[in-house]
Write a protein that holds these residues in place. Sequence first.
Motif, PDB file in Angstrom:
ATOM      1  N   HIS A  20       0.813  -1.223   0.000  1.00  0.00           N
ATOM      2  CA  HIS A  20       0.000   0.000   0.000  1.00  0.00           C
ATOM      3  C   HIS A  20       0.850   1.278   0.000  1.00  0.00           C
ATOM      4  CE1 HIS A  20      -3.624  -2.261   0.475  1.00  0.00           C
ATOM      5  NE2 HIS A  20      -3.388  -2.652   1.711  1.00  0.00           N
ATOM      6  N   ARG A  45     -12.473 -13.209   6.425  1.00  0.00           N
ATOM      7  CA  ARG A  45     -12.861 -11.958   5.760  1.00  0.00           C
ATOM      8  C   ARG A  45     -14.353 -11.680   5.976  1.00  0.00           C
ATOM      9  NH1 ARG A  45      -8.944  -8.559   3.691  1.00  0.00           N
ATOM     10  NH2 ARG A  45     -10.351  -7.949   2.015  1.00  0.00           N
ATOM     11  N   ASP A  70      -6.081 -11.742   2.337  1.00  0.00           N
ATOM     12  CA  ASP A  70      -7.132 -11.788   1.313  1.00  0.00           C
ATOM     13  C   ASP A  70      -6.995 -12.927   0.313  1.00  0.00           C
ATOM     14  OD1 ASP A  70      -4.989 -10.804  -0.128  1.00  0.00           O
ATOM     15  OD2 ASP A  70      -5.828  -8.794  -0.377  1.00  0.00           O
TER      16      ASP A  70
HETATM   17 MG    MG Z   1      -6.173  -5.878   2.547  1.00  0.00          MG
END
Ligand code: MG
Length: 140
Positions: free
Chosen positions: A54, A87, A120
């Motif tokens: 990120h 998740r 993820d």
């Molecule tokens: Mg993530």
Amino acid sequence: MAVERTFSMIKPDATRRNLTGAIIKTLEEAGLTVVASKRVWMSRREAEGFYAVHKERPFFGELVDSMSSGPTVVQVLQGENAIAKNREVMGATNPTEAAEGTIRKQFALSIGENSVHGSDAPETAAQEISYWFSETEIVG
Ligand code: MG
Ligand code: RTP
């Protein structure tokens, strides 16, 4: 369905409010088992490394500040379909969009301080587990 492992974190916004037990209870009730766990106060460098994917995003600085602001519980969860199940029980990134009963709906403060992290995909799960744990620390 296969038994999988995933990486999970209880973030500083949640440990600060003494929500560690409540979050683990929700995970366990969803059928996930904690097979490794430790409490760490990550350095800025560790947070930057963990979230390197990120680093170009506008929220990166804020994310690193928040993740190095207090203790985090890093853990490995195991169970049937563990990556997707975790998740699902976490809920949407933005708590205003998270479904009823999810961890983020119950506990998250904002999109940034959203109480939990979960891998993820299988590749990111393996990578994130090995960032924090050696194989001998995982007891299935
Ligand atoms: Mg993530
Ligand atoms: P996570 O990786 O933490 O499990 O959450 P996620 O997949 O739902 O969200 P992701 O897009 O991967 O973002 C990672 C974390 O960065 C923070 N964030 N802040 N201020 C913002 O707009 C913003 N967007 C993301 C959140 O803490 C998010 O969990």
